[in-house]
Write an enzyme that holds these catalytic residues in place. Sequence first.
Site, PDB file in Angstrom:
ATOM      1  N   HIS A  15     -14.665 -48.921 -66.055  1.00 33.51           N
ATOM      2  CA  HIS A  15     -15.565 -48.132 -66.891  1.00 33.51           C
ATOM      3  C   HIS A  15     -16.842 -48.917 -67.166  1.00 33.51           C
ATOM      4  O   HIS A  15     -16.827 -50.147 -67.291  1.00 33.51           O
ATOM      5  CB  HIS A  15     -14.862 -47.793 -68.215  1.00 33.51           C
ATOM      6  CG  HIS A  15     -15.578 -46.788 -69.047  1.00 33.51           C
ATOM      7  ND1 HIS A  15     -16.373 -47.143 -70.118  1.00 33.51           N
ATOM      8  CD2 HIS A  15     -15.636 -45.431 -68.960  1.00 33.51           C
ATOM      9  CE1 HIS A  15     -16.878 -46.046 -70.668  1.00 33.51           C
ATOM     10  NE2 HIS A  15     -16.445 -44.999 -69.994  1.00 33.51           N
ATOM     11  N   SER A  68      -1.114 -40.703 -61.744  1.00 31.94           N
ATOM     12  CA  SER A  68      -2.304 -40.141 -62.357  1.00 31.94           C
ATOM     13  C   SER A  68      -2.227 -38.624 -62.507  1.00 31.94           C
ATOM     14  O   SER A  68      -1.478 -37.940 -61.809  1.00 31.94           O
ATOM     15  CB  SER A  68      -3.530 -40.503 -61.503  1.00 31.94           C
ATOM     16  OG  SER A  68      -4.695 -39.908 -62.013  1.00 31.94           O
TER      17      SER A  68
END
Length: 480
Positions: A199, A401
């Site tokens: 991120h 995921s």
Amino acid sequence: MVGSVGNGLADLGASMNGNGKAAAEPLPMEMDPPADVMAAAAAAEGEAASNGRREIVMGRNVHTSCFAVKEPDADDEETGEREATMASVLALYRRSLVERTKHHLGYPYNLDFDYGALGQLQHFSINNLGDPFIESNYGVHSRQFEVGVLDWFARLWDLEKDEYWGYITNCGTEGNLHGILVGREVFPDGILYASRESHYSVFKAARMYRMDCVKVDTLMSGEIDCADFQRKILQNRDKPAIINVNIGTTVKGAVDDLDLVIKTLEESGFKDRFYIHCDGALFGLMIPFVKKAPKVTFKKPIGSVSVSGHKFVGCPMPCGVQITRLKHINALSSNVEYLASRDATIMGSRNGHAPIFLWYTLNRKGYRGFQKEVQKCLRNAHYLKDRLKEAGIGAMLNELSSTVVFERPKDEEFVRRWQLACEGNIAHVVVMPSVNIDKLDYFLNELVEKRATWYKDGISKPPCIARDLGEENCLCGLHK
């Protein structure tokens, strides 16, 4: 007039009637940007195309549609005109939120929550100033809720009450800023390592703290490439290593192999000379409930874990949880006489309502409730991936995921309508508890219908995403 109330109402799909009051009309899907903005965007797109790269598509300038703050007229208290206008603005804004929520798929927010029972607390200014474990002189706080939430997460990650310290942050970024700061305080001369798909807040932390930062390559899945990681730490073997480990990357939802990262460090001569921060913004709270998934636990030599509270949990305001080892926090903590407390947080003043919202949800759902929601998300994510491929659209879903990555839609209006997160030639949908099969079918049917018009001339072709997702996940003309 830019910034006027009337202009803002137009953005929500309202007009003013003869009395100057807002009159509701059907909401437009989007408001067109100004002509000069469109011209500049077209020019940039042409330049980017000539250079063989895709230009980043920026959002609209909010100054063209903001709600101005105006001074009340002298007779407002008598006529009530001001209150009526503001009520109309808020009602129309609520309608826009309902519409935008209906078409929300690209960002990891659980929009399925009901906190009506907590409305009675909105009349109080609740502020958890300073350290959550030490009361300050300000008595309107929610530390008792905050510490209860922190205890829950410490148990989840196998850390005893007398061995951890943490606090409820204002967002996931603050958790990363704090975790990396703790690592820097433990190893002042350490070098920060993070995968290229980490991120952006991780690299923001490096800039803020003036830390040396090394970007590590990733595998096609998006997880950190430990072979490249080893090469790069060996180039700096005289400096301790501070590592950001992703428990779900931003775009592909990839989970870094924590055990392999630790093994790589120890085999490279870094034993007792590393600090690991785990960025678990979304999947940090999902992975404990995935069968056969590797554990994120403080029984392993990690230094801190952070998660977002407004993502999988579902909270109406941004917030997060940061947990670290108590032994690390003394270097950051200082006494503050003004508060009659200590402070080792980033922000100081902290939203005291957020801990109550988190406490409320944790009590309502518990471990079993979260496990059911995780299973639902993974099941629906597989459904979406399979349906995309059946429609001839390249797609990928990592094993642990609920983020489904696929070819970027050609039309930016479609991207904005469904609020898709895009990067280069790929976009993704994050399947959250609030995303059901009906919503996915609605999206899929619209995508397939639109796609048929985008490429009907036979000249335009769907993008090749083999470089992003691998040839096995690409269904372009070359790899189909």
